[in-house]
Structure formats: structure tokens, C-alpha cells
Motif scaffolding. Structure first.
Motif, PDB file in Angstrom:
ATOM      1  N   GLU A   1       0.842  -1.212   0.000  1.00 42.32           N
ATOM      2  CA  GLU A   1       0.000   0.000   0.000  1.00 42.32           C
ATOM      3  C   GLU A   1       0.875   1.258   0.000  1.00 42.32           C
ATOM      4  O   GLU A   1       0.637   2.195  -0.761  1.00 42.32           O
ATOM      5  N   ASN A  43       1.202   4.175  -2.927  1.00 37.79           N
ATOM      6  CA  ASN A  43       0.865   5.553  -2.570  1.00 37.79           C
ATOM      7  C   ASN A  43       2.045   6.505  -2.512  1.00 37.79           C
ATOM      8  O   ASN A  43       1.854   7.704  -2.366  1.00 37.79           O
ATOM      9  N   SER A  44       3.269   5.972  -2.596  1.00 42.48           N
ATOM     10  CA  SER A  44       4.435   6.860  -2.559  1.00 42.48           C
ATOM     11  C   SER A  44       4.772   7.284  -3.980  1.00 42.48           C
ATOM     12  O   SER A  44       4.826   6.452  -4.877  1.00 42.48           O
ATOM     13  N   LYS A  71      -4.343  -4.519  -5.137  1.00 44.01           N
ATOM     14  CA  LYS A  71      -3.266  -3.618  -5.568  1.00 44.01           C
ATOM     15  C   LYS A  71      -2.561  -4.027  -6.856  1.00 44.01           C
ATOM     16  O   LYS A  71      -1.631  -3.352  -7.278  1.00 44.01           O
ATOM     17  N   GLU A  84      -3.026  -1.278  -9.447  1.00 47.36           N
ATOM     18  CA  GLU A  84      -2.285  -0.081  -9.060  1.00 47.36           C
ATOM     19  C   GLU A  84      -0.782  -0.258  -9.286  1.00 47.36           C
ATOM     20  O   GLU A  84      -0.097   0.664  -9.736  1.00 47.36           O
TER      21      GLU A  84
END
Length: 138
Positions: free
Chosen positions: A45, A49-50, A77, A80
Motif C-alpha cells: 500500500e 501511494n508513494s 493492488k 495499481e
């Protein structure tokens, strides 16, 4: 929290073990009991998100995390991670990324929404090179 780079490597290790993630993480030391799986997935995660700089290092961490999730049959994920990889210039991917993506593509071949990521010309060329290198190594 576990650093994303470490989480990606641990996911690969657990994926290679052949154990399910919950079985591989259900008996850690007292300090981690019950939280190891959360730490690993939390690392993914954090990776997604970074913003992180693109390039060889980030592409390798992303590919390892994606491969680990596929090996463990975890679907969270994946889209993503593929999107993050697609945002990095494929010319910067090291050979290990292509080898991992070749296996990921095979594992995800029935998931139409995810197969689109592999349609880019640069990805097709990189995967073709990985397949040729794999065949030559046999």
C-alpha cells in the motif's frame, strides 16, 4: 511499518515458498504475531501511494511486489502496481523486471482488465527479450 522495498522482497520469498500468505505469517515471534501479513500488505500500500522517483530501482520494487502478490494469488493492488510500472519509462527496466513481468503476464493471462497493461509496444519488446533470455538459459 515495513519499508516497501522490504515488503516486496518478503512477498517474493513467501510466494516462492509455496505457502499461503496467512499460513506463512501465522507463527512469527510474539512481537509480530497476527500482524505480519498486515505489515507486508501495508508495505505494498505504501509503495503504491508513494510518488517515488521512477527508474530501475522503483521498477524492480514494483515488479517484485506484483510478482509476490500474483504468486500468493492476492488480487489487491495489482492494477495499481501495474499502473505505477506503466508510469516509468520501460527502457529503464532492468532484466529482472522483465523476467518477473513475463511470469506475471502468464499468471494474469485470464484477467482481461489487467492484460491491457501488457499491450504497450515497449512492454511487448521487453517481454519478448525476457522470453528469449529464458529460453536461452534452458
Amino acid at each position: 511499518n515495513l519499508e516497501p522495498e522490504a515488503a516486496a522482497l518478503w512477498l517474493c520469498a513467501v510466494g516462492q515458498s509455496g505457502l499461503a500468505l496467512d499460513k506463512a505469517t501465522d507463527k512469527p515471534g510474539k512481537a509480530l504475531a497476527g500482524t505480519a501479513e498486515e505489515l507486508l500488505l501495508g508495505g505494498v500500500e505504501a509503495l503504491v501511494n508513494s510518488p517515488g522517483a521512477g527508474g530501475k530501482g522503483r521498477s524492480l520494487v514494483l515488479a517484485r511486489a506484483l510478482w509476490g502478490l500474483c504468486a500468493l494469488k492476492k488480487t489487491d493492488k495489482r492494477e495499481e502496481l501495474l499502473a505505477c510500472l506503466a508510469d516509468i519509462d520501460a527502457a529503464l527496466y532492468p532484466d529482472e523486471v522483465w523476467a518477473l513481468l513475463l511470469e506475471v503476464r502468464q499468471a494474469m493471462s485470464t484477467e482481461e482488465s489487467l492484460v491491457e497493461a501488457f499491450a504497450a509496444e515497449a512492454w511487448q519488446q521487453g517481454l519478448k527479450g525476457a522470453a528469449a533470455a529464458q529460453a536461452a538459459a534452458l
